[in-house]
Design a protein around this motif. Structure first.
Motif, short mmCIF file in Angstrom:
data_model
loop_
_atom_site.label_atom_id
_atom_site.label_comp_id
_atom_site.label_asym_id
_atom_site.label_seq_id
_atom_site.Cartn_x
_atom_site.Cartn_y
_atom_site.Cartn_z
N LEU A 4 -6.91 0.93 -0.50
CA LEU A 4 -5.49 0.69 -0.29
C LEU A 4 -5.04 -0.54 -1.08
CD1 LEU A 4 -2.78 1.18 1.11
CD2 LEU A 4 -3.67 -0.06 3.10
N VAL A 5 -4.21 -0.30 -2.09
CA VAL A 5 -3.62 -1.37 -2.89
C VAL A 5 -2.19 -1.60 -2.42
CG1 VAL A 5 -3.02 -2.14 -5.22
CG2 VAL A 5 -5.03 -0.70 -4.87
N VAL A 6 -1.83 -2.87 -2.20
CA VAL A 6 -0.51 -3.19 -1.66
C VAL A 6 0.14 -4.33 -2.45
CG1 VAL A 6 -1.12 -2.45 0.68
CG2 VAL A 6 -1.53 -4.83 -0.02
N LYS A 7 1.40 -4.57 -2.15
CA LYS A 7 2.10 -5.70 -2.73
C LYS A 7 1.47 -7.01 -2.24
CE LYS A 7 6.69 -3.50 -3.06
NZ LYS A 7 8.09 -3.54 -2.58
N PRO A 8 1.54 -8.06 -3.04
CA PRO A 8 0.90 -9.33 -2.66
C PRO A 8 1.34 -9.89 -1.31
CG PRO A 8 1.48 -9.36 -4.97
CD PRO A 8 2.08 -8.10 -4.41
N GLY A 9 2.55 -9.60 -0.89
CA GLY A 9 3.03 -10.17 0.37
C GLY A 9 2.47 -9.52 1.62
N ILE A 10 1.75 -8.42 1.46
CA ILE A 10 1.14 -7.73 2.61
C ILE A 10 -0.28 -8.27 2.78
CG2 ILE A 10 0.40 -5.50 3.52
CD1 ILE A 10 2.67 -4.23 1.90
N ASN A 11 -0.52 -8.89 3.93
CA ASN A 11 -1.79 -9.60 4.12
C ASN A 11 -2.69 -9.03 5.20
OD1 ASN A 11 -1.17 -11.72 2.17
ND2 ASN A 11 0.38 -12.39 3.66
N SER A 12 -2.18 -8.07 5.98
CA SER A 12 -2.99 -7.50 7.06
C SER A 12 -2.48 -6.10 7.37
CB SER A 12 -2.89 -8.36 8.33
OG SER A 12 -1.58 -8.28 8.88
N VAL A 13 -3.26 -5.37 8.17
CA VAL A 13 -2.84 -4.02 8.53
C VAL A 13 -1.54 -4.07 9.34
CG1 VAL A 13 -4.28 -4.01 10.61
CG2 VAL A 13 -3.61 -1.85 9.56
N ALA A 14 -1.33 -5.12 10.11
CA ALA A 14 -0.09 -5.24 10.89
C ALA A 14 1.13 -5.30 9.98
CB ALA A 14 -0.16 -6.47 11.79
N ASP A 15 0.96 -5.87 8.80
CA ASP A 15 2.07 -5.99 7.85
C ASP A 15 2.49 -4.65 7.25
OD1 ASP A 15 2.07 -8.73 8.22
OD2 ASP A 15 0.83 -9.14 6.45
N LEU A 16 1.71 -3.60 7.49
CA LEU A 16 2.04 -2.27 6.95
C LEU A 16 3.15 -1.59 7.74
CD1 LEU A 16 -1.56 -0.89 6.26
CD2 LEU A 16 0.07 -1.76 4.58
N LYS A 17 3.44 -2.07 8.92
CA LYS A 17 4.47 -1.45 9.75
C LYS A 17 5.82 -1.50 9.03
CE LYS A 17 6.04 -1.11 14.52
NZ LYS A 17 5.87 -1.61 15.91
N GLY A 18 6.46 -0.32 8.94
CA GLY A 18 7.74 -0.22 8.26
C GLY A 18 7.65 -0.06 6.76
N LYS A 19 6.44 0.00 6.23
CA LYS A 19 6.24 0.09 4.78
C LYS A 19 6.06 1.53 4.31
CE LYS A 19 6.24 -4.40 4.13
NZ LYS A 19 6.48 -4.88 5.50
N LYS A 20 6.25 1.73 3.00
CA LYS A 20 6.06 3.04 2.35
C LYS A 20 4.74 3.01 1.58
CE LYS A 20 11.02 3.89 1.71
NZ LYS A 20 12.09 4.13 0.69
N ILE A 21 3.83 3.88 1.98
CA ILE A 21 2.51 3.93 1.36
C ILE A 21 2.26 5.35 0.83
CG2 ILE A 21 0.04 3.55 1.65
CD1 ILE A 21 1.70 1.03 2.04
N ALA A 22 1.84 5.45 -0.41
CA ALA A 22 1.60 6.76 -1.02
C ALA A 22 0.13 7.19 -0.89
CB ALA A 22 1.98 6.73 -2.50
N THR A 23 -0.07 8.48 -0.82
CA THR A 23 -1.40 9.10 -0.95
C THR A 23 -1.24 10.29 -1.89
OG1 THR A 23 -1.12 10.59 0.94
CG2 THR A 23 -2.12 8.43 1.38
N PRO A 24 -2.33 10.76 -2.52
CA PRO A 24 -2.18 11.83 -3.52
C PRO A 24 -1.60 13.13 -2.99
CG PRO A 24 -4.27 10.70 -3.80
CD PRO A 24 -3.69 10.19 -2.52
N GLN A 25 -1.93 13.51 -1.77
CA GLN A 25 -1.44 14.78 -1.24
C GLN A 25 -1.75 14.85 0.25
OE1 GLN A 25 -2.87 18.18 -3.40
NE2 GLN A 25 -1.39 19.58 -2.50
N LEU A 26 -0.86 15.43 1.03
CA LEU A 26 -1.09 15.58 2.46
C LEU A 26 -2.41 16.33 2.70
CD1 LEU A 26 -0.15 15.39 5.44
CD2 LEU A 26 1.00 17.61 5.10
N GLY A 27 -3.28 15.71 3.48
CA GLY A 27 -4.55 16.35 3.82
C GLY A 27 -5.66 16.15 2.80
#
Length: 360
Positions: A134-157
Motif C-alpha cells: 500500500l503506497v499512500v500520500k506522505p501525510g498518511i501515517n497510519s491505518v487510522a488515517d485511511l478513513k475517508g480516503k480513496k484507495i485504488a486496487t487493480p480490480q475487484l476481487g
C-alpha cells in the motif's frame, strides 16, 4: 542455469514422458497430439498456448520467452503466447479454452477452481513471491488515517484487492464493493492508478510491482504497508503457473516440458540478475512499446523473489481472507495443486522439492 542442471532436467523430462500413461494420439490439429508420438510415450501437443502479464511480477515468463527458454525446452512443440492485464481476463481465457496455461495470481486461480467446481485447472508451479503493498500520500501515517480516503486496487476481487480489504477489516475499517464505507476502494488498472496517484486524484493504492516502485520513486509516495511483512517468513504467492486440467490430462509430456522451461527461467533470473533484468525489460518494451526506467526496474526486482515454490500456505490464507471480507463463499481447495511433475524435475536437478501443504 548450469549445464549439469540442464542435463538433469532433460533426463527427468524424458523419464516422465516415458512413464506417463499415453493420452489419445493421432490427431494432427493445432492442439492435438503429434501424429508420430511413439507408443508408451506421453502425448505431446503440436502447440501450447501460454498466458502471462506484461508485468515484472511475471518476470519468469518475460525472461523465458525473451531468452527462448520455453522454446528450447518444448523442442518440436510450438509456443504461442498471449498477454493479459488482469487475472480475471486470463482466467476467462483458460476457462473458455482460449489458452492452455497461464501465469496468474492466487485469487483468480481460487475463483476458477470454484467456478468450475474443481474441474478446470491445476496449479503446477510457483513463480513469484512478494512485491506488493500500500503506497499512500506522505501525510498518511497510519491505518487510522485511511478513513475517508480513496484507495485504488487493480480490480475487484483480484489478489491486491483482497489483501487491502482484509487489512482494513483486521484494523477495524470497512469498505463495500461499491466504493463506500470507511475507505473508498476504487478498481483501476495499474497504469491508471499510477497516473491518478501522480495527479492527486487518489490517496493511495495497493498495487504490485513495478507500479509500487513507480509511485514511490516518481510520485514520492510513502510505503505504508509492505505486504510481505504481513506474512510468515515474509513470503506469499504473488504469481504462480496454472494449466487447464484438460490439457494436463491430454498432453502431460508437453506440460512437463513447459515446466522445464519455467524452471530454467527461474534459475536464469536467480543466477543472472542483471541480464535477467535487461531481458525482462526488453520483452516488456516489445509488448507495451515502453521499457521501464532503470531505477524502477532495479527496485522492482529487488522487492520480488522468484521461486518454484507456490507457497501453498499463503494461497489457503488468501482464500480465507476473501471469505472474511465477503468476496468468497467457503471453499474446499483440496486437489487444486498438482506438483508431482515439478517435483520430479526439481529432484532430478538437485533442487528442493516443494509442498502443497496448507501450513508451512
Amino acid at each position: 542455469m548450469s549445464s549439469r542442471a540442464v542435463r538433469a532436467l532433460a533426463l527427468a523430462t524424458a523419464a516422465l514422458a516415458a512413464t506417463t500413461a499415453l493420452a489419445a494420439c493421432g490427431s494432427d490439429d493445432d492442439t492435438g497430439a503429434k501424429a508420430d508420438t511413439p507408443a508408451g510415450a506421453a502425448a505431446e501437443a503440436k502447440s501450447v498456448r501460454l498466458g502471462y502479464f506484461p508485468n515484472i511480477t511475471h518476470a519468469p515468463a518475460l525472461v523465458g520467452v525473451q531468452k527462448d527458454l520455453y522454446k528450447n525446452a518444448l523442442s518440436g512443440t510450438e509456443l504461442k503466447t498471449q498477454t493479459f492485464n488482469a487475472g480475471p481476463a486470463a482466467l476467462e481465457a483458460l476457462l473458455s479454452d482460449a489458452i492452455d496455461a497461464t501465469y496468474i495470481g492466487p485469487n483468480p486461480a481460487i475463483n476458477g477452481w470454484i467456478k468450475s467446481k474443481g474441474s478446470a485447472l491445476k496449479i503446477i508451479a510457483g513463480s513469484t513471491s512478494g512485491g506488493a503493498g500500500l503506497v499512500v500520500k506522505p501525510g498518511i501515517n497510519s491505518v487510522a488515517d485511511l478513513k475517508g480516503k480513496k484507495i485504488a486496487t487493480p480490480q475487484l476481487g483480484n489478489t491486491q484487492d483482497v489483501a487491502l480489504r482484509a487489512y482494513l477489516k483486521q484494523n477495524g475499517l470497512n469498505a463495500d464493493t461499491n466504493g463506500g464505507g470507511d475507505v473508498s476502494i476504487l478498481p483501476q488498472d495499474n497504469a491508471t492508478a499510477v497516473q491518478a496517484f501522480a495527479q492527486g486524484a487518489i490517496d493511495g493504492a495497493w498495487v504490485p510491482e513495478p507500479s509500487l516502485s513507480k509511485m514511490l520513486l516518481e510520485s514520492k509516495g510513502k510505503l505504508l504497508v509492505d505486504e510481505k511483512t504481513l506474512w510468515p517468513n515474509q513470503q506469499f504467492v504473488t504469481t504462480h503457473l496454472i494449466v487447464s486440467q484438460k490439457f494436463l490430462k491430454q498432453y502431460p509430456g508437453t506440460v512437463t516440458k513447459l515446466l522445464q522451461g519455467h524452471i530454467a527461467a527461474v534459475d536464469y533470473i536467480t543466477g543472472h540478475d542483471a541480464d535477467a533484468q535487461k531481458a525482462a525489460n526488453a520483452h516488456l518494451e516489445s509488448l507495451t512499446g515502453k521499457a521501464l526506467k532503470d531505477e524502477i526496474l532495479a527496485a522492482s526486482f529487488k522487492n520480488l523473489k522468484f521461486t518454484n515454490d507456490p507457497i501453498a500456505s499463503s494461497l489457503y490464507t488468501s482464500a480465507q481472507h476473501a471469505q472474511d471480507v465477503g468476496l468468497l463463499a467457503k471453499v474446499d481447495l483440496k486437489g487444486i495443486y498438482d506438483l508431482g511433475p515439478l517435483n520430479e524435475l526439481l529432484k532430478a536437478a538437485g533442487q528442493p522439492e516443494v509442498s502443497d501443504a496448507a501450513a508451512s
